[in-house]
Design a protein around this motif. Structure first.
Motif, mmCIF file in Angstrom:
data_model
loop_
_atom_site.group_PDB
_atom_site.id
_atom_site.type_symbol
_atom_site.label_atom_id
_atom_site.label_comp_id
_atom_site.label_asym_id
_atom_site.label_seq_id
_atom_site.Cartn_x
_atom_site.Cartn_y
_atom_site.Cartn_z
ATOM 1 N N ASN A 86 61.234 52.359 62.065
ATOM 2 C CA ASN A 86 60.882 50.945 62.070
ATOM 3 C C ASN A 86 59.570 50.959 61.261
ATOM 4 O O ASN A 86 58.715 51.922 61.504
ATOM 5 C CB ASN A 86 60.792 50.108 63.145
ATOM 6 N N LEU A 87 59.183 50.180 60.171
ATOM 7 C CA LEU A 87 57.930 49.838 59.700
ATOM 8 C C LEU A 87 57.767 48.476 59.353
ATOM 9 O O LEU A 87 58.658 47.997 58.544
ATOM 10 C CB LEU A 87 57.854 50.614 58.194
ATOM 11 N N ALA A 88 56.763 47.904 59.820
ATOM 12 C CA ALA A 88 56.670 46.476 59.400
ATOM 13 C C ALA A 88 55.229 45.968 59.349
ATOM 14 O O ALA A 88 54.472 46.576 60.207
ATOM 15 C CB ALA A 88 57.236 45.452 60.722
ATOM 16 N N THR A 89 54.744 45.126 58.114
ATOM 17 C CA THR A 89 53.350 44.508 58.154
ATOM 18 C C THR A 89 53.538 43.205 58.268
ATOM 19 O O THR A 89 54.704 42.412 57.880
ATOM 20 C CB THR A 89 52.727 44.959 56.864
ATOM 21 N N VAL A 90 52.610 42.539 59.066
ATOM 22 C CA VAL A 90 52.863 41.207 59.315
ATOM 23 C C VAL A 90 52.682 40.424 57.974
ATOM 24 O O VAL A 90 52.103 40.748 56.953
ATOM 25 C CB VAL A 90 51.488 40.770 60.225
ATOM 26 N N ALA A 129 49.977 39.656 55.719
ATOM 27 C CA ALA A 129 49.100 40.885 55.340
ATOM 28 C C ALA A 129 49.843 41.859 54.458
ATOM 29 O O ALA A 129 49.544 42.965 53.877
ATOM 30 C CB ALA A 129 48.429 41.643 56.610
ATOM 31 N N GLN A 130 50.928 41.506 53.997
ATOM 32 C CA GLN A 130 51.909 42.428 53.022
ATOM 33 C C GLN A 130 51.262 42.272 51.651
ATOM 34 O O GLN A 130 50.567 41.319 51.350
ATOM 35 C CB GLN A 130 53.331 41.642 53.142
ATOM 36 N N ASN A 131 51.718 43.414 50.718
ATOM 37 C CA ASN A 131 51.334 43.569 49.569
ATOM 38 C C ASN A 131 49.736 43.909 49.538
ATOM 39 O O ASN A 131 49.136 43.514 48.474
ATOM 40 C CB ASN A 131 51.603 42.657 48.690
ATOM 41 N N GLN A 132 49.188 44.234 50.704
ATOM 42 C CA GLN A 132 47.596 44.515 50.659
ATOM 43 C C GLN A 132 47.428 45.861 50.844
ATOM 44 O O GLN A 132 46.287 46.445 51.126
ATOM 45 C CB GLN A 132 46.863 43.857 51.655
ATOM 46 N N GLY A 133 48.625 46.861 50.764
ATOM 47 C CA GLY A 133 48.375 48.260 51.009
ATOM 48 C C GLY A 133 48.479 49.083 52.427
ATOM 49 O O GLY A 133 48.440 50.133 52.381
ATOM 50 N N TYR A 134 48.669 47.898 53.352
ATOM 51 C CA TYR A 134 48.833 48.432 54.478
ATOM 52 C C TYR A 134 50.105 49.326 55.029
ATOM 53 O O TYR A 134 49.836 50.397 55.480
ATOM 54 C CB TYR A 134 48.713 47.277 55.642
ATOM 55 N N GLY A 135 51.117 49.146 54.600
ATOM 56 C CA GLY A 135 52.298 49.770 54.706
ATOM 57 C C GLY A 135 52.121 51.233 54.044
ATOM 58 O O GLY A 135 52.438 52.169 54.741
ATOM 59 N N LYS A 136 51.596 51.243 52.763
ATOM 60 C CA LYS A 136 51.579 52.422 52.299
ATOM 61 C C LYS A 136 50.426 53.599 52.958
ATOM 62 O O LYS A 136 50.803 54.540 53.183
ATOM 63 C CB LYS A 136 51.001 52.244 50.721
ATOM 64 N N ARG A 137 49.433 52.894 53.410
ATOM 65 C CA ARG A 137 48.475 53.719 54.219
ATOM 66 C C ARG A 137 49.079 53.988 55.455
ATOM 67 O O ARG A 137 48.694 55.421 55.861
ATOM 68 C CB ARG A 137 47.188 52.733 54.542
ATOM 69 N N PRO A 184 66.232 45.370 47.712
ATOM 70 C CA PRO A 184 65.329 45.302 46.669
ATOM 71 C C PRO A 184 63.925 45.015 47.216
ATOM 72 O O PRO A 184 62.988 45.199 46.742
ATOM 73 C CB PRO A 184 65.712 44.313 45.720
ATOM 74 N N LEU A 185 63.773 44.685 48.543
ATOM 75 C CA LEU A 185 62.668 44.458 49.195
ATOM 76 C C LEU A 185 62.117 45.575 49.807
ATOM 77 O O LEU A 185 60.910 45.712 50.298
ATOM 78 C CB LEU A 185 62.978 43.359 50.431
ATOM 79 N N THR A 186 62.942 46.720 50.212
ATOM 80 C CA THR A 186 62.628 47.920 50.778
ATOM 81 C C THR A 186 62.502 49.235 50.008
ATOM 82 O O THR A 186 61.532 50.112 50.224
ATOM 83 C CB THR A 186 62.940 48.014 52.209
ATOM 84 N N GLU A 192 60.135 54.280 47.814
ATOM 85 C CA GLU A 192 60.003 54.989 46.439
ATOM 86 C C GLU A 192 58.633 55.025 45.800
ATOM 87 O O GLU A 192 58.006 56.217 45.585
ATOM 88 C CB GLU A 192 60.941 54.516 45.345
ATOM 89 N N LYS A 193 57.779 53.896 45.938
ATOM 90 C CA LYS A 193 56.183 54.024 45.647
ATOM 91 C C LYS A 193 55.399 54.699 46.681
ATOM 92 O O LYS A 193 54.445 55.512 46.210
ATOM 93 C CB LYS A 193 55.829 52.564 45.695
ATOM 94 N N CYS A 194 55.982 55.165 47.652
ATOM 95 C CA CYS A 194 55.292 55.888 48.799
ATOM 96 C C CYS A 194 55.742 57.428 48.601
ATOM 97 O O CYS A 194 55.238 58.188 49.314
ATOM 98 C CB CYS A 194 55.741 55.342 50.263
#
Ligand SMILES: CC(C)(COP(=O)(O)OP(=O)(O)OC[C@H]1O[C@@H](n2cnc3c(N)ncnc32)[C@H](O)[C@@H]1OP(=O)(O)O)[C@@H](O)C(=O)NCCC(=O)NCCS
Length: 149
Positions: A62-66, A69-77, A101-103, A108-110
């Motif tokens: 499970n991985l979720a960003t509020v 706050a999405q698209n601010q780099g938190y998920g990648k960090r 296409p949302l995940t 892949e970017k990570c």
């Protein structure tokens, strides 16, 4: 910014966990046996649950960003933190997600690469149709990353 390893009252994080996995009984299958991490900046931004599946094989369940706050780099960090945290005791880090296409582009970017599919996973395990980005999810797509010491 800090990332906490949450040991107690993990269900307090259910509202955000449900964003990535909308069926609570599916979350219950992995929440207790998994490690739960919460990224704070200073409020809660991202959660992640990781389980051990085999010797030296771990999986992001499970991985979720509020949403705000999405698209601010938190998920990648969070993914970068998970890689550092498990390095040394993990050879393969897996993540299973809908064919969406949302995940998939995010993972892949990570640094993950598509590994294999589990056909009909969302039909067989969920009690209602799951849609993401307007598309019904059918198969589970697994991505993986090799972690070296
Ligand atoms: C998927 C999710 C966790 C990504 O978290 P996030 O904090 O928004 O992601 P980041 O801001 O760290 O994005 C990292 C990179 O991926 C890219 N990215 C994120 N979503 C993307 C998408 N749908 N398509 C293409 N690229 C995407 C970002 O642009 C960024 O690229 P960059 O490094 O070149 O700047 C978040 O969108 C989310 O919580 N979604 C709902 C829950 C969910 O579906 N979780 C996954 C299932 S387990």
């Amino acid at each position: 910014m800090e990332i906490l390893n949450i040991q107690n009252q993990k269900r307090n994080y259910l509202p955000l966990l449900l964003l990535a996995d909308e069926q609570e009984d599916m979350i219950n299958r992995y929440l207790d046996r998994g490690e739960l991490f919460a990224l704070m900046d200073p409020e809660l931004k991202t959660v992640c649950v990781v389980t051990q599946e085999e010797n030296r094989v771990f999986e992001i369940k499970n991985l979720a960003t509020v949403p705000e706050a999405q698209n601010q780099g938190y998920g990648k960090r969070m993914v970068e933190f998970i890689c550092r945290h498990y390095r040394g005791r993990c050879d393969r880090l897996l993540v299973g997600t809908g064919d969406s296409p949302l995940t998939i582009p995010f993972y892949e970017k990570c640094g993950f690469q598509i590994s294999h599919r589990v056909p009909n996973f969302f039909l067989d395990h969920y009690d209602h149709p799951i849609f993401e980005g307007g598309k019904r999810l059918i198969d589970m797509v697994y991505l993986e990353m090799a972690l070296s010491d």
